[in-house]
Design an enzyme around this catalytic site. Structure first.
Site, PDB file in Angstrom:
ATOM      1  N   LYS A 113       0.823  -1.216   0.000  1.00  0.00           N
ATOM      2  CA  LYS A 113       0.000   0.000   0.000  1.00  0.00           C
ATOM      3  C   LYS A 113       0.853   1.261   0.000  1.00  0.00           C
ATOM      4  CE  LYS A 113      -4.207  -2.148   1.267  1.00  0.00           C
ATOM      5  NZ  LYS A 113      -3.669  -3.518   1.238  1.00  0.00           N
TER       6      LYS A 113
HETATM    7  C1  LIG Z   1      -4.197  -4.590   0.521  1.00  0.00           C
HETATM    8  C2  LIG Z   1      -3.377  -5.816   0.369  1.00  0.00           C
HETATM    9  C3  LIG Z   1      -3.686  -6.807  -0.600  1.00  0.00           C
HETATM   10  C4  LIG Z   1      -4.910  -6.727  -1.489  1.00  0.00           C
HETATM   11  O1  LIG Z   1      -4.797  -5.725  -2.481  1.00  0.00           O
HETATM   12  P1  LIG Z   1      -6.102  -5.202  -3.244  1.00  0.00           P
HETATM   13  O2  LIG Z   1      -5.647  -4.030  -4.034  1.00  0.00           O
HETATM   14  O3  LIG Z   1      -7.066  -4.813  -2.160  1.00  0.00           O
HETATM   15  O4  LIG Z   1      -6.605  -6.308  -4.093  1.00  0.00           O
HETATM   16  C5  LIG Z   1      -2.848  -7.910  -0.704  1.00  0.00           C
HETATM   17  N1  LIG Z   1      -1.780  -8.057   0.113  1.00  0.00           N
HETATM   18  C6  LIG Z   1      -1.463  -7.141   1.050  1.00  0.00           C
HETATM   19  C7  LIG Z   1      -0.283  -7.384   1.927  1.00  0.00           C
HETATM   20  C8  LIG Z   1      -2.228  -5.986   1.204  1.00  0.00           C
HETATM   21  O5  LIG Z   1      -1.905  -5.088   2.161  1.00  0.00           O
END
Ligand SMILES: *Cc1c(COP(=O)(O)O)cnc(C)c1O
Length: 503
Positions: A113
């Protein structure tokens, strides 16, 4: 570039407005009205650039109301050496010929993120200036763990912004809690809420909907906003690393110009994988986008059957950032695949809201299936995948990435496809160290150890250094101790704004 809503409103917005609003006025999601195309030469040119230059090149056409200098400045702030602990920002690690892992977790909070939340605040501040907004922006976030910390790190000390994060007092891991309550910065607030994640989230929604609250903070010079994953300003930066991975494969001579690759994406809200779809729309040679889910496999069922059905039990898994039953960004994909048919989108989204399910037509389902493939991993399979990956390659992955690798094995078994493949690694193994250490060393090894002790255990076992953001966490001063009942969330926001403004 102009943006329009997936729900059919005729209003078109420049990128600055789309980013500032986050969601379209009719409740839909903003999508670009034009398709941007990169030629084979454009893509080849990326191979000689560093990550920042690649990001500026790919974002510029989406931010056509920004100057080149403004785009470069945002990119420079976001993907600096100060924020990312790897010079490549998103390095590609080859496990074997034809299979590489794209590490998206070298940012301050050790999860993917950061790739978007490090740049969003800078895009937002410039968007506000462009739209003549003179209020400051107050971001409210309800978090189940990862997003809150990534948003805090992104917004800390960014001028004319402030942020408060609400987390469930009993619902986050000790590492996640410490990451948040030790957060430094002169514009940040962190509040624990008695109850679960839903209490925090519905509390934030109530505050956003409460005109009296907006009036109170307007008097202090602020306007509410959110930083959630439906904002185009979070999606666009994620397109960059698909191109970057491809450019690295070109630069290393692993593929020839024009050669197709697959991407495997551990998926929750469908934001990350949707960026891969947009990369393909822009001309990146992508064969298949492989959607890897955990036992909350609503997307796997959708991709296989064309029926999206959220009416099922929510499962708590060892890949918690993918424990999601409503994948908001799917709406954008459906809008694109139906040739921008807002009428059908409104119908499906209203069925989702009222009945918890919808079924797309056969044509749309076939289009989804041409491009996407999906399967899921149980917790046992995820643990097994962590062990297997270590045994085969000497490489340690977190639980979410392990879901991706497991699903890739299933894909190979089912299709025999040997197209070169990149698995997106969405978190550092240290971020989910209890589950990772348990998978590698057995349950006895973690018994009675705190999460902080386990960081040492994993580091000793893997030979990897503990990432900067997690090192020494237990010795950092706790700066945020507020705990409130759900009903007291509005007062805590007002107290925070009063403190900020000296009122
Ligand atoms: C948020 C997240 C995801 C999922 O990503 P999306 O964009 O919501 O599909 C997968 N792995 C981790 C570690 C995340 O923080």
């Amino acid at each position: 570039m102009l943006y329009k809503s997936t729900r059919g409103d005729n209003h078109q917005a420049l990128s600055a407005e789309a980013i500032k609003r986050g969601i379209a006025p009719d409740g839909g999601l903003f999508i670009p009205t034009d398709r941007i195309l990169f030629s084979a030469d454009d893509i080849y040119a990326l191979a000689g650039m560093d990550y920042r230059a690649r990001a500026a090149r790919i974002l510029a056409p989406y931010l056509s109301d920004f100057t080149t200098a403004e785009v470069s400045e945002c990119v420079g702030f976001a993907y600096s050496d100060k924020n990312f602990d790897h010079p490549a920002v998103a390095p590609l690690v080859e496990l074997e010929r034809g299979l590489a892992v794209l590490e998206l977790w070298h940012g301050p909070t050790c999860a993917f993120k950061d790739m978007a939340l490090q740049i969003l605040p800078h895009l937002l501040v410039k968007s506000m200036a462009k739209t003549g907004e003179d209020a400051g922006i107050l971001i409210l976030v309800a978090t189940s763990g990862d997003t809150g910390k990534a948003a805090l790190e992104g917004f800390k000390d960014v001028p004319r912004t402030a942020i408060t994060v609400f987390y469930p007092a009993q619902g986050v891991s000790e590492v996640q809690r410490m990451q948040m309550v030790t957060q430094a910065g002169n514009n940040v607030g962190v509040v624990a809420v008695q109850g679960n994640f839903d209490d925090s989230q519905s509390g934030v929604k109530d505050i956003f909907a409460d005109q009296a609250m907006s009036d109170v903070i307007a008097e202090r010079g602020f306007k509410f906003s959110s930083a959630n994953s439906i904002n185009w300003g979070r999606l666009a930066p994620q397109i960059v690393y698909y191109f970057s991975a491809y450019a690295d494969l070109l630069a290393n001579g692993r593929i020839k110009p024009g050669q197709a690759v697959n991407f495997v994406v551990p998926t929750g809200n469908f934001g990350n994988i949707l960026a891969g779809f947009y990369a393909r729309q822009m001309g990146l040679p992508v064969h298949r986008l492989i959607c890897a889910a955990n036992e909350n496999n609503v997307l796997t069922d959708f991709i296989r059957t064309g029926v999206y059905d959220r009416v099922r039990d929510f499962k708590t898994t060892i890949s918690p950032s993918m424990d999601i039953l409503i994948s908001s960004n799917l709406e954008r994909l459906l809008f694109e695949l139906t040739g921008h048919d807002a009428f059908r989108i409104r119908e499906w989204m209203s069925q989702l809201k009222l009945q918890g399910r919808y079924a797309v037509d056969t044509g749309t389902r076939e289009k989804v299936q041409q491009l996407f493939w999906s399967d899921f991993a149980s917790d046992d399979e995820t643990g097994h995948s962590i062990r297997e990956t270590h045994r085969r390659y000497g490489y340690v992955v977190d639980t979410h990435t392990a879901v991706g690798l497991h699903v890739y094995d299933k894909y190979r078994g089912a299709t025999g496809d040997d197209t070169p493949t990149v698995v997106l690694s969405t978190a550092s193994p240290f971020k989910f160290n209890a589950s990772v250490t348990k998978a590698l060393l057995g349950a006895n090894e973690i018994l009675g150890k705190t999460e902080f002790e386990l960081l040492q255990t994993l580091s000793a076992f893997s030979g990897m250094p503990i990432p900067r953001g997690l090192r020494d966490l237990q010795n950092q001063p706790v700066l945020h101790e507020t705990v409130v009942e759900r009903e007291q969330m509005p007062q805590s926001v007002i107290a925070f704004v009063n403190k900020l403004t000296g009122a």
